[in-house]
Design an enzyme around this catalytic site. Structure first.
Site, PDB file in Angstrom:
ATOM      1  N   ASP A 279       0.825  -1.214   0.000  1.00 19.01           N
ATOM      2  CA  ASP A 279       0.000   0.000   0.000  1.00 19.01           C
ATOM      3  C   ASP A 279       0.866   1.274   0.000  1.00 19.01           C
ATOM      4  OD1 ASP A 279      -2.265   1.527   0.093  1.00 19.01           O
ATOM      5  OD2 ASP A 279      -3.003   0.747   1.999  1.00 19.01           O
TER       6      ASP A 279
ATOM      7  N   ASP B 276      -6.665  -6.001  -1.906  1.00 20.61           N
ATOM      8  CA  ASP B 276      -7.157  -5.954  -0.533  1.00 20.61           C
ATOM      9  C   ASP B 276      -8.674  -5.702  -0.529  1.00 20.61           C
ATOM     10  OD1 ASP B 276      -7.000  -5.990   2.231  1.00 20.61           O
ATOM     11  OD2 ASP B 276      -5.156  -4.816   2.251  1.00 20.61           O
TER      12      ASP B 276
ATOM     13  N   ASP C 113      -3.346  -9.687   9.760  1.00 19.81           N
ATOM     14  CA  ASP C 113      -2.003  -9.253   9.352  1.00 19.81           C
ATOM     15  C   ASP C 113      -0.943  -9.758  10.313  1.00 19.81           C
ATOM     16  OD1 ASP C 113      -3.466  -7.821   7.567  1.00 19.81           O
ATOM     17  OD2 ASP C 113      -2.723  -5.859   8.177  1.00 19.81           O
TER      18      ASP C 113
HETATM   19  C1  GLA Z   1      -4.209  -4.655   5.065  1.00 28.41           C
HETATM   20  C2  GLA Z   1      -3.462  -5.891   4.575  1.00 28.41           C
HETATM   21  C3  GLA Z   1      -1.973  -5.729   4.822  1.00 28.41           C
HETATM   22  C4  GLA Z   1      -1.475  -4.487   4.106  1.00 28.41           C
HETATM   23  C5  GLA Z   1      -2.283  -3.264   4.536  1.00 28.41           C
HETATM   24  C6  GLA Z   1      -1.959  -2.045   3.709  1.00 28.41           C
HETATM   25  O1  GLA Z   1      -4.145  -4.506   6.432  1.00 28.41           O
HETATM   26  O2  GLA Z   1      -3.933  -7.041   5.206  1.00 28.41           O
HETATM   27  O3  GLA Z   1      -1.268  -6.870   4.378  1.00 28.41           O
HETATM   28  O4  GLA Z   1      -1.568  -4.675   2.720  1.00 28.41           O
HETATM   29  O5  GLA Z   1      -3.688  -3.487   4.426  1.00 28.41           O
HETATM   30  O6  GLA Z   1      -2.705  -0.918   4.078  1.00 28.41           O
END
Ligand code: GLA
Length: 435
Positions: free
Chosen positions: A101, A178, A239
């Site tokens: 991101d 995402d 995450d």
């Molecule tokens: C989510 C995804 C992460 C990352 C963030 C970026 O939380 O699960 O792996 O890509 O967004 O903002």
């Protein structure tokens, strides 16, 4: 390679024109329309993808003025590409350089196209892709199915076709899509739709979907059959953070295997427990071995999120362990499972000192075996089992090799006692070859 259908184009048109309808109604209509034969057929991810991804280590650091070395910029990805090559990672299979991101400008351009932040990516993504390709590597990018990415950058909702084409024109090789700023009812429509447009570009683009993770967050079991039809890999849990607690939480989720998601892994399709944090700050040496062993056993993508410019030799050795990589990359693509779990009464008599054994069937009737001990007091635990008890079947037994030391670890018949002594929060990792 590509299978298109006019019906799917109609789906997209409906998607656009039904923007004013309620999400539920829209989903229903589109679900009916999308019920045409289509499936991901891009020939990619025959084994779990390997490479590097920025998120866990570099997050959304956009401060290139005061923190140039660590900010999300073309320089960062170029430097990681350089290290993948010069430090031997590429030749071991780590081929994707994945942008996460915060790469985009906050506004699309006047044609509605996504564009990279002009200050941090002055050369643009196409140039970066050219650079990465010139090194024999592939470039991955990040987008979001909703209206915004999780970090607040433009999302692809209602721009799927344009964004897929833009990524293809730039020479992108992988897309992590995402699911922030969307709703649970939309995923089953939107993710297949993006797959359709990606396919339609004619460029093979590995498709990584966060779709099941959002379903799991809503305490539901994802429709893994549908997900595997559209996506090469998919995140199905939270995450990863730079901590042992985070790694063990993910391992527990994979061990529980709710919805039997392990059965959907195979060439072209893999569950993604998130990035490898070996070489970061949060794990001890033993714990780093646990992550590498388990990600190999779980047939997981090996996407490192660390700083390859300053990584310690001991972490690099774990990441570059050839036997661990070959287990991860086994062509059968079968996801390993937790086959044995006990609560031990180890040296400190704490009940939660869990001990687990995981196995993964490999090509040529071989197996990978990992014995993990979660104890935190005293020294190694001692556990006794046998290869027969943990599900191995070759009547003549097996020869074991310790994956991390490369040393022979003995010959065992199916019922010989196998004494295992993993370290606290450590692992014993074996390759078992039939005799
Ligand atoms: C989510 C995804 C992460 C990352 C963030 C970026 O939380 O699960 O792996 O890509 O967004 O903002």
């Amino acid at each position: 390679m590509l299978r298109f259908s006019n019906a799917l184009e109609a789906v997209h048109k409906s998607w656009l024109s039904f923007q004013t309808m309620t999400t539920k109604m829209m989903s229903l209509v589109l679900l009916v329309l999308i019920g045409v034969t289509h499936s991901l057929d891009n020939g990619l991810a025959r084994t779990p993808p390997m490479g590097w991804m920025s998120w866990q280590r570099f997050r959304c650091n956009i401060d290139c003025k005061d923190d140039k070395y660590n900010c999300i910029s073309e320089d960062l990805y170029m430097e990681m590409a350089d290290h993948l090559v010069s430090d031997g990672y590429r030749d071991l299979g780590y081929e994707y350089v994945n942008i996460d991101d915060c790469w985009a400008a906050k506004q699309r351009d006047s044609d509605g196209k996504l564009r990279a932040d002009p200050e941090r990516f002055p050369s643009g993504i196409k140039k970066l892709a050219d650079y990465v390709h010139s090194k024999g590597l592939k470039l991955g990018i990040y987008g979001d199915f909703g209206t915004l990415t999780c970090g607040g950058y433009p999302g692809s909702k209602f721009y799927e076709e344009l964004d897929a084409q833009t990524f293809a024109d730039w020479g992108v090789d992988s897309l992590k899509l995402d699911g922030c700023y969307s709703t649970i009812d939309d995923y089953a429509i939107g993710y297949p739709l993006m797959e359709f447009w990606l396919n339609k570009t004619g460029r093979p683009i590995l498709y990584s979907c966060s779709w099941p993770a959002y379903v799991v967050f809503s305490h539901k079991i994802p429709d893994y059959a549908a997900i595997a039809k559209s996506c090469n890999i998919w995140r199905n849990y939270g995450d990863i953070q730079d901590s042992w607690g985070s790694v063990t939480d993910i391992i527990r989720f994979y061990g529980n295997d709710s919805g039997n998601f392990s059965s959907f892994a195979g060439p072209g399709n893999f569950n993604d427990p998130d990035m490898i944090i070996v070489g970061d700050y949060g794990l001890s040496f033993d714990q780093q071995q646990v992550q590498m062993a388990l990600w190999a056993i779980m047939a997981s993508p090996l996407l490192m999120s660390n700083d390859l410019r300053i990584i310690r030799a001991e972490s690099k050795a774990i990441l570059q362990n050839k036997m661990a990589i070959s287990i991860n990359q086994d062509p059968l693509g079968i996801q390993g499972k937790r086959v044995y779990m006990v609560k031990t009464y180890g040296p400190n008599l704490r009940k939660n000192n869990k001990f687990e054994i995981w196995t993964r069937p490999l090509k040529d009737s071989r197996f990978a075996i990992a014995a993990v001990y979660y104890g935190t007091g005293g020294g190694p635990t001692r556990q006794m089992t046998s290869l027969g008890k943990i599900g191995l079947t070759n009547q003549n037994g097996y020869t074991l090799t310790d994956v991390f030391t490369g040393q022979p670890a003995g010959k065992y018949s199916l019922n010989t006692t196998l004494t295992l002594r993993p370290n606290p929060s450590g692992v014993l990792f074996f390759l078992a070859v039939p005799q």
